[in-house]
Design a protein around this motif. Structure first.
Motif: not given
Length: 203
Positions: A51-58, A10-16, A93-94, A67-69
Motif C-alpha cells: 500500500q501507499v504511502p511509505v516514508l523512508e527516512d535515513d 487520500g492516505h498518501a495525500h495525508r502524508a504529502v 488518538q480517537k 503512523a507517518i503523521l
C-alpha cells in the motif's frame, strides 16, 4: 526523506499535505499501482501490505499514513500538531482511529467505488459516510478544528477523504460545520490540494 505515494490516494495525500504544512521537503516517488508496482518484491520489502504511502527516512521505513503523521510530528518536535498533554493525546488518538475506521469504510470506500471501481455496495458505504460526517459536523459545532481551536494531525488524517467525499456521491452540503472546517484547513500556510476527479457528484 523519500515518500512513496499515489496522487489519487487520500492516505498518501495525508502524508504529502503534512510534510508541506511542516515546511519539510521529501522526494516524492509515485508508485505505479495500476501496473502493479506495489506488488514487486522491492516494494513489498518497504511495505508488505503493498500500500501507499511509505516514508523512508535515513534507513527507517514507516508504512502507514497515520503512523507517518505521528512520526513526522514527533521527529520535528511539533507539539502544536501533536500535543502531549493527556487530554489532547486521547482526543487525537480517537480521531486517528476514526480516520482508519469509519472514514476508511465510509467516504473513502464510497470514493473507491467511483474512482477505482471497488466492489462495495454503494448504498451501504454512502450511508456509513453520512453517519460519520454527521458526527464530525456535531463535533465541529464546539470548536474550529476537530479537537480544539488549533489544527492537529487529527485534522490532517480526516481531511482528504472528507473533501473527496463528493467523488463518492456523498453530498457535503448538509454539513455546514464540516464545510467551514475544510475551508480553514485549506487556508493554512503550506496547504496542498487533494487532486480531484470528475466522478460522482463532481461529474
Amino acid at each position: 526523506m523519500k515518500l512513496y505515494h499515489l496522487p489519487l490516494s487520500g492516505h498518501a495525500h495525508r502524508a504529502v499535505l503534512f510534510l508541506s504544512l511542516l515546511g519539510q521537503k521529501a522526494e516524492l516517488i509515485e508508485v505505479d499501482i495500476p501496473n502493479g508496482a506495489h506488488r514487486t518484491p522491492e516494494y513489498l520489502e518497504l511495505n508488505p501490505f503493498g500500500q501507499v504511502p511509505v516514508l523512508e527516512d535515513d534507513g527507517l521505513v514507516v508504512n502507514d499514513s497515520n503512523a507517518i503523521l505521528v512520526y513526522l510530528a514527533t521527529k520535528f518536535g511539533r507539539k502544536d500538531w501533536l500535543p502531549d498533554d493527556l487530554k489532547s493525546v486521547a482526543k487525537v488518538q480517537k480521531w486517528l482511529s476514526v480516520a482508519a475506521g469509519e472514514i476508511a469504510y465510509g467516504p473513502c470506500a464510497a470514493r473507491l467505488v467511483t474512482v477505482f471501481g471497488a466492489d462495495f455496495r454503494a448504498d451501504e458505504v454512502i450511508a456509513r459516510a453520512h453517519r460519520i460526517l454527521k458526527l464530525i459536523d456535531q463535533e465541529l459545532e464546539q470548536h474550529q478544528f476537530i479537537i480544539g481551536d488549533k489544527p492537529t494531525i487529527a485534522d490532517v488524517a480526516l481531511y482528504s477523504y472528507v473533501v473527496g467525499a463528493p467523488e463518492g456521491n456523498v453530498d457535503l452540503m448538509p454539513y455546514i460545520n464540516v464545510r467551514h472546517w475544510l475551508a480553514r484547513i485549506e487556508a493554512l500556510p503550506g496547504f496542498v490540494e487533494f487532486p480531484k476527479t470528475a466522478v460522482g457528484l463532481r461529474a
